[in-house]
Design a protein around this motif. Structure first.
Motif, short mmCIF file in Angstrom:
data_model
loop_
_atom_site.label_atom_id
_atom_site.label_comp_id
_atom_site.label_asym_id
_atom_site.label_seq_id
_atom_site.Cartn_x
_atom_site.Cartn_y
_atom_site.Cartn_z
N MET A 1 38.93 38.31 17.77
CA MET A 1 37.58 38.34 18.31
C MET A 1 37.66 38.73 19.78
O MET A 1 38.40 38.12 20.55
N PRO A 2 36.88 39.72 20.21
CA PRO A 2 36.91 40.15 21.61
C PRO A 2 36.45 39.03 22.54
O PRO A 2 35.59 38.22 22.20
N ILE A 3 37.02 39.01 23.73
CA ILE A 3 36.63 38.00 24.72
C ILE A 3 35.69 38.61 25.76
O ILE A 3 35.66 39.82 25.95
N SER A 4 34.94 37.75 26.41
CA SER A 4 34.08 38.13 27.52
C SER A 4 34.69 37.57 28.79
O SER A 4 35.15 36.43 28.81
N ILE A 5 34.67 38.38 29.85
CA ILE A 5 35.23 37.94 31.13
C ILE A 5 34.21 38.13 32.24
O ILE A 5 33.29 38.92 32.13
N VAL A 6 34.44 37.39 33.32
CA VAL A 6 33.72 37.58 34.57
C VAL A 6 34.72 38.22 35.52
O VAL A 6 35.89 37.83 35.57
N CYS A 7 34.27 39.23 36.28
CA CYS A 7 35.19 39.98 37.12
C CYS A 7 34.52 40.40 38.41
O CYS A 7 33.30 40.62 38.45
N THR A 8 35.30 40.54 39.46
CA THR A 8 34.86 41.13 40.72
C THR A 8 36.01 41.93 41.30
O THR A 8 37.11 41.92 40.76
N VAL A 9 35.77 42.58 42.41
CA VAL A 9 36.82 43.38 43.05
C VAL A 9 37.63 42.50 44.00
O VAL A 9 37.18 41.45 44.45
N CYS A 10 38.82 42.97 44.30
CA CYS A 10 39.68 42.29 45.27
C CYS A 10 39.03 42.37 46.66
O CYS A 10 37.93 42.89 46.79
N SER A 11 39.71 41.88 47.66
CA SER A 11 39.16 42.00 49.00
C SER A 11 40.22 42.47 49.97
O SER A 11 41.42 42.23 49.78
N LYS A 12 39.76 43.16 50.99
CA LYS A 12 40.66 43.65 52.04
C LYS A 12 41.33 42.47 52.75
O LYS A 12 42.50 42.53 53.09
N GLU A 13 40.55 41.40 52.96
CA GLU A 13 41.08 40.22 53.64
C GLU A 13 41.93 39.42 52.68
O GLU A 13 41.47 39.02 51.62
N LYS A 14 43.18 39.20 53.08
CA LYS A 14 44.12 38.47 52.23
C LYS A 14 44.88 37.44 53.05
O LYS A 14 45.10 37.64 54.24
N ARG A 15 45.27 36.37 52.39
CA ARG A 15 46.17 35.41 53.06
C ARG A 15 47.49 36.12 53.30
O ARG A 15 48.04 36.73 52.38
N PRO A 16 48.02 36.01 54.52
CA PRO A 16 49.25 36.74 54.85
C PRO A 16 50.53 36.02 54.44
O PRO A 16 51.62 36.51 54.73
N ASP A 17 50.41 34.89 53.76
CA ASP A 17 51.59 34.12 53.36
C ASP A 17 52.62 35.00 52.67
O ASP A 17 52.28 35.86 51.87
N LEU A 18 53.88 34.72 52.96
CA LEU A 18 54.96 35.38 52.24
C LEU A 18 55.05 34.77 50.86
O LEU A 18 54.54 33.68 50.60
N GLY A 19 55.70 35.45 49.97
CA GLY A 19 55.82 34.93 48.61
C GLY A 19 54.61 35.29 47.79
O GLY A 19 53.83 36.18 48.13
N TYR A 20 54.45 34.56 46.70
CA TYR A 20 53.39 34.86 45.75
C TYR A 20 52.36 33.73 45.72
O TYR A 20 52.72 32.56 45.79
N LEU A 21 51.10 34.12 45.58
CA LEU A 21 49.98 33.19 45.44
C LEU A 21 49.12 33.63 44.26
O LEU A 21 49.08 34.83 43.94
N PRO A 22 48.39 32.69 43.64
CA PRO A 22 47.42 33.12 42.63
C PRO A 22 46.42 34.09 43.26
O PRO A 22 46.02 33.91 44.42
N ALA A 23 46.04 35.11 42.54
CA ALA A 23 45.15 36.14 43.08
C ALA A 23 43.89 35.56 43.70
O ALA A 23 43.47 35.98 44.78
N HIS A 24 43.29 34.56 43.07
CA HIS A 24 42.04 34.02 43.60
C HIS A 24 42.25 33.26 44.91
O HIS A 24 41.29 33.01 45.64
N LYS A 25 43.49 32.92 45.24
CA LYS A 25 43.79 32.30 46.53
C LYS A 25 44.31 33.32 47.54
O LYS A 25 44.19 33.11 48.75
N ARG A 26 44.90 34.41 47.08
CA ARG A 26 45.40 35.47 47.98
C ARG A 26 44.23 36.18 48.66
O ARG A 26 44.24 36.42 49.84
#
Length: 130
Positions: A1-26
């Motif tokens: 069964m197909p799923i429905s999602i909510v989506c938006t675009v990324c942002s130019k402003e990002k957390r500069p932390d090194l390493g990896y972060l979840p996208a919604h926190k980056r």
């Protein structure tokens, strides 16, 4: 069964932390938090359209990068999004966006990706305050 999602675009402003972060926190754009809340209310998965990564789940770990999608690259991204839509079994995309020059390539890529991936695309306009 197909799923429905909510989506938006990324942002130019990002957390500069090194390493990896979840996208919604980056991504630091105000719209990310607002659309994440909307996905929670709708009880739907939250995805972010990244000019670099394509369609990514908000919890996907990503590193810091600097890339702005150009109109010329939007078609290629749309092809990648179409593959992701089919692979993830997405049938509907509730896409939160703005009509501004910087966002137009992302809107084009999502339209192209959803169309080729055979998903129904719903545009939801974000206000000027976001």
């Amino acid at each position: 069964m197909p799923i429905s999602i909510v989506c938006t675009v990324c942002s130019k402003e990002k957390r500069p932390d090194l390493g990896y972060l979840p996208a919604h926190k980056r991504y630091l754009g105000r719209h990310i938090g607002l659309v994440h809340e909307e996905a929670t209310v709708r009880q739907m998965p939250f995805y972010i359209l990244s000019g670099l990564h394509g369609l990514i789940c908000a919890d996907t770990l990503i590193g810091h990068y600097d890339y702005a999608l150009t109109p010329e690259a939007a078609v290629a991204l749309g092809g990648k999004v179409a593959e992701q839509v089919r692979a993830l079994g997405i049938g509907q995309v509730h896409f939160y966006t703005k009509v501004t020059p910087a966002w137009l390539p992302y809107r084009s890529a999502m339209w192209f990706g959803a169309t080729l991936g055979r998903a129904i695309l719903f545009y939801n306009e974000l206000g000027a305050e976001v």
